[in-house]
Design a protein around this motif. Structure first.
Motif, mmCIF file in Angstrom:
data_model
loop_
_atom_site.group_PDB
_atom_site.id
_atom_site.type_symbol
_atom_site.label_atom_id
_atom_site.label_comp_id
_atom_site.label_asym_id
_atom_site.label_seq_id
_atom_site.Cartn_x
_atom_site.Cartn_y
_atom_site.Cartn_z
ATOM 1 N N TRP A 77 0.818 -1.216 0.000
ATOM 2 C CA TRP A 77 0.000 0.000 0.000
ATOM 3 C C TRP A 77 0.852 1.267 0.000
ATOM 4 C CZ3 TRP A 77 0.529 3.748 3.635
ATOM 5 C CH2 TRP A 77 1.208 3.405 4.804
ATOM 6 N N ILE A 78 2.008 1.218 0.645
ATOM 7 C CA ILE A 78 2.843 2.412 0.743
ATOM 8 C C ILE A 78 3.379 2.818 -0.632
ATOM 9 C CG2 ILE A 78 5.150 1.390 1.152
ATOM 10 C CD1 ILE A 78 5.401 3.331 3.542
ATOM 11 N N VAL A 79 3.470 1.847 -1.544
ATOM 12 C CA VAL A 79 3.868 2.128 -2.925
ATOM 13 C C VAL A 79 2.679 2.675 -3.708
ATOM 14 C CG1 VAL A 79 4.743 1.122 -5.070
ATOM 15 C CG2 VAL A 79 5.652 0.347 -2.867
ATOM 16 N N ARG A 80 1.542 2.025 -3.603
ATOM 17 C CA ARG A 80 0.365 2.404 -4.385
ATOM 18 C C ARG A 80 -0.161 3.790 -4.027
ATOM 19 N NH1 ARG A 80 -1.256 -2.625 -2.600
ATOM 20 N NH2 ARG A 80 -2.984 -1.694 -1.423
ATOM 21 N N THR A 81 -0.024 4.193 -2.769
ATOM 22 C CA THR A 81 -0.610 5.459 -2.320
ATOM 23 C C THR A 81 0.408 6.594 -2.256
ATOM 24 O OG1 THR A 81 -0.230 4.933 0.028
ATOM 25 C CG2 THR A 81 -2.313 4.201 -0.946
ATOM 26 N N ARG A 82 1.546 6.417 -2.873
ATOM 27 C CA ARG A 82 2.649 7.388 -2.730
ATOM 28 C C ARG A 82 2.275 8.803 -3.161
ATOM 29 N NH1 ARG A 82 3.198 4.156 -7.049
ATOM 30 N NH2 ARG A 82 3.677 5.081 -9.096
ATOM 31 N N GLY A 83 1.348 8.941 -4.105
ATOM 32 C CA GLY A 83 0.985 10.267 -4.593
ATOM 33 C C GLY A 83 -0.176 10.894 -3.853
ATOM 34 N N ALA A 84 -0.745 10.189 -2.866
ATOM 35 C CA ALA A 84 -1.953 10.672 -2.193
ATOM 36 C C ALA A 84 -1.695 11.857 -1.273
ATOM 37 C CB ALA A 84 -2.587 9.533 -1.392
ATOM 38 N N TYR A 85 -0.445 12.109 -0.946
ATOM 39 C CA TYR A 85 -0.125 13.172 0.002
ATOM 40 C C TYR A 85 -0.032 14.542 -0.663
ATOM 41 C CZ TYR A 85 1.035 8.929 2.517
ATOM 42 O OH TYR A 85 0.967 7.683 3.078
ATOM 43 N N ARG A 86 0.064 14.560 -1.980
ATOM 44 C CA ARG A 86 0.181 15.843 -2.679
ATOM 45 C C ARG A 86 -1.003 16.760 -2.402
ATOM 46 N NH1 ARG A 86 1.367 12.587 -7.142
ATOM 47 N NH2 ARG A 86 -0.646 13.178 -8.025
ATOM 48 N N GLN A 209 -1.785 -8.105 0.854
ATOM 49 C CA GLN A 209 -3.229 -8.212 0.646
ATOM 50 C C GLN A 209 -3.946 -8.843 1.831
ATOM 51 O OE1 GLN A 209 -4.527 -6.647 -1.925
ATOM 52 N NE2 GLN A 209 -2.432 -6.101 -2.484
ATOM 53 N N HIS A 210 -3.200 -9.088 2.912
ATOM 54 C CA HIS A 210 -3.831 -9.596 4.137
ATOM 55 C C HIS A 210 -4.002 -8.414 5.094
ATOM 56 C CE1 HIS A 210 -5.041 -12.760 6.933
ATOM 57 N NE2 HIS A 210 -4.978 -13.592 5.912
ATOM 58 N N TRP A 211 -4.568 -8.680 6.303
ATOM 59 C CA TRP A 211 -4.786 -7.588 7.256
ATOM 60 C C TRP A 211 -3.516 -6.783 7.509
ATOM 61 C CZ3 TRP A 211 -9.592 -7.076 7.029
ATOM 62 C CH2 TRP A 211 -10.501 -8.119 7.205
ATOM 63 N N HIS A 212 -2.396 -7.442 7.449
ATOM 64 C CA HIS A 212 -1.090 -6.801 7.618
ATOM 65 C C HIS A 212 -0.915 -5.606 6.679
ATOM 66 C CE1 HIS A 212 3.247 -6.649 8.390
ATOM 67 N NE2 HIS A 212 3.458 -6.668 7.090
ATOM 68 N N GLY A 213 -1.507 -5.684 5.498
ATOM 69 C CA GLY A 213 -1.355 -4.629 4.494
ATOM 70 C C GLY A 213 -2.539 -3.702 4.359
ATOM 71 N N PHE A 214 -3.468 -3.737 5.308
ATOM 72 C CA PHE A 214 -4.627 -2.832 5.341
ATOM 73 C C PHE A 214 -5.479 -2.868 4.064
ATOM 74 C CE2 PHE A 214 -1.102 -0.639 7.673
ATOM 75 C CZ PHE A 214 -1.598 -0.772 8.967
ATOM 76 N N PRO A 215 -5.833 -4.033 3.518
ATOM 77 C CA PRO A 215 -6.606 -4.056 2.270
ATOM 78 C C PRO A 215 -7.960 -3.367 2.449
ATOM 79 C CG PRO A 215 -6.678 -6.212 3.328
ATOM 80 C CD PRO A 215 -5.662 -5.397 4.081
ATOM 81 N N GLY A 216 -8.275 -2.461 1.545
ATOM 82 C CA GLY A 216 -9.531 -1.734 1.604
ATOM 83 C C GLY A 216 -9.583 -0.628 2.631
ATOM 84 N N ARG A 217 -8.511 -0.428 3.368
ATOM 85 C CA ARG A 217 -8.466 0.617 4.401
ATOM 86 C C ARG A 217 -7.344 1.609 4.143
ATOM 87 N NH1 ARG A 217 -11.820 2.422 6.956
ATOM 88 N NH2 ARG A 217 -11.209 2.247 9.145
ATOM 89 N N GLU A 218 -6.879 1.662 2.908
ATOM 90 C CA GLU A 218 -5.767 2.557 2.564
ATOM 91 C C GLU A 218 -6.091 4.024 2.852
ATOM 92 O OE1 GLU A 218 -5.404 -1.061 -0.164
ATOM 93 O OE2 GLU A 218 -7.022 0.226 0.571
ATOM 94 N N SER A 219 -7.341 4.430 2.579
ATOM 95 C CA SER A 219 -7.711 5.824 2.824
ATOM 96 C C SER A 219 -7.592 6.192 4.300
ATOM 97 C CB SER A 219 -9.137 6.092 2.334
ATOM 98 O OG SER A 219 -9.221 6.016 0.936
ATOM 99 N N ALA A 220 -8.007 5.273 5.176
ATOM 100 C CA ALA A 220 -7.912 5.526 6.611
ATOM 101 C C ALA A 220 -6.455 5.633 7.051
ATOM 102 C CB ALA A 220 -8.621 4.423 7.385
ATOM 103 N N VAL A 221 -5.611 4.783 6.486
ATOM 104 C CA VAL A 221 -4.191 4.791 6.838
ATOM 105 C C VAL A 221 -3.537 6.094 6.379
ATOM 106 C CG1 VAL A 221 -1.973 3.686 6.388
ATOM 107 C CG2 VAL A 221 -3.983 2.283 6.843
ATOM 108 N N VAL A 222 -3.762 6.458 5.131
ATOM 109 C CA VAL A 222 -3.172 7.689 4.595
ATOM 110 C C VAL A 222 -3.715 8.907 5.344
ATOM 111 C CG1 VAL A 222 -3.026 9.182 2.561
ATOM 112 C CG2 VAL A 222 -2.661 6.721 2.329
ATOM 113 N N GLY A 223 -5.012 8.913 5.629
ATOM 114 C CA GLY A 223 -5.585 10.029 6.369
ATOM 115 C C GLY A 223 -4.981 10.195 7.752
ATOM 116 N N ALA A 224 -4.727 9.088 8.438
ATOM 117 C CA ALA A 224 -4.103 9.150 9.755
ATOM 118 C C ALA A 224 -2.676 9.682 9.665
ATOM 119 C CB ALA A 224 -4.114 7.777 10.408
ATOM 120 N N ILE A 225 -1.947 9.283 8.631
ATOM 121 C CA ILE A 225 -0.575 9.775 8.440
ATOM 122 C C ILE A 225 -0.589 11.281 8.184
ATOM 123 C CG2 ILE A 225 1.438 9.686 6.905
ATOM 124 C CD1 ILE A 225 0.763 6.670 6.520
#
Length: 233
Positions: A77-86, A209-225
């Motif tokens: 997820w940290i690779v896929r969402t790399r541009g979300a912080y802009r 793709q398991h719970w370890h990688g926050f599948p489907g919860r990427e927005s919550a993870v990025v928002g918290a960061i």
């Protein structure tokens, strides 16, 4: 105070209402840069960034950044969402294997006044050695907290720290049960944000793709960061 109690107090502060929109990262928005002995991908917002994030992928850290900006391993997820912080006015620097954190810190200091390390899983083992470069904050996501703790002399060496963890992470080296002892050890240095739910997990328990990688919860993870990084001073 038990972690279960402090989490109920802290979550409203961390769970800021942040709209995070994921869209394909355009090649024009990214730049491949050389950091030490490896490549990295830089994403810049419009205008001067208030915060720079250094993104440390999990596993062996090798994601395969090509000269053209292509990435061989996109499962994290940290690779896929790399541009979300802009959209939050933050710069991000995604490191490939060989790009050392010290050089990345020096590079990002020229771009943003505050720098936060964001480490996923095994990427967290690089954080203790990087603390001498004085990051303004650290985010541990699905991290190897017992290993990190064993590598530090004292919790006093940590800057303000956010721990992001899925409640159902059962990976043996990042098990959710490791969060409580780390919090009790680090105390006021650390805030904890638990992630619940998500898409149906698949693949390896320690995989992206398991719970370890926050599948489907990427927005919550990025928002918290983003919320945490905005508050770092």
């Amino acid at each position: 105070m038990p972690l279960s109690s402090i989490a109920r107090v802290s979550l409203p502060v961390l769970a800021l209402t942040i709209a995070v929109t994921f869209s394909p990262v355009s090649a024009q928005a990214e730049e491949v840069v050389q950091i030490g002995g490896g490549r990295a991908i830089l994403n810049m917002p419009k205008g001067k960034p208030a915060v720079g994030l250094i993104l440390l992928p999990g596993g062996d850290g090798a994601i395969g950044i090509g000269d053209d900006g292509g990435i061989d391993r996109q499962g994290n997820w940290i690779v896929r969402t790399r541009g979300a912080y802009r959209s939050a006015g933050m710069a991000s620097l995604l490191l490939d294997a060989g790009a050392d954190v010290g050089s990345a810190m020096a590079y990002m200091r020229k771009i943003a006044p505050r720098v936060v390390l964001v480490a996923m899983s095994r990427g967290s083992t690089k954080v203790p050695g990087a603390l001498s470069y004085n990051p303004d904050g650290v985010v541990f996501a699905s991290s190897m907290l017992s290993t990190v703790r064993g590598s530090l002399w004292s919790a006093s060496s940590l800057p303000p720290t956010l721990v992001l963890h899925h409640r159902r992470d059962e990976c043996r080296v990042t098990h959710a049960a490791d969060v409580e002892p780390f919090y009790q050890w680090a105390g006021s240095k650390v805030r904890v944000r638990w992630i619940d739910g998500g898409s149906t997990p698949s693949g390896r328990i320690c995989g992206g793709q398991h719970w370890h990688g926050f599948p489907g919860r990427e927005s919550a993870v990025v928002g918290a960061i983003i919320g945490f990084a905005r508050g770092v001073r």
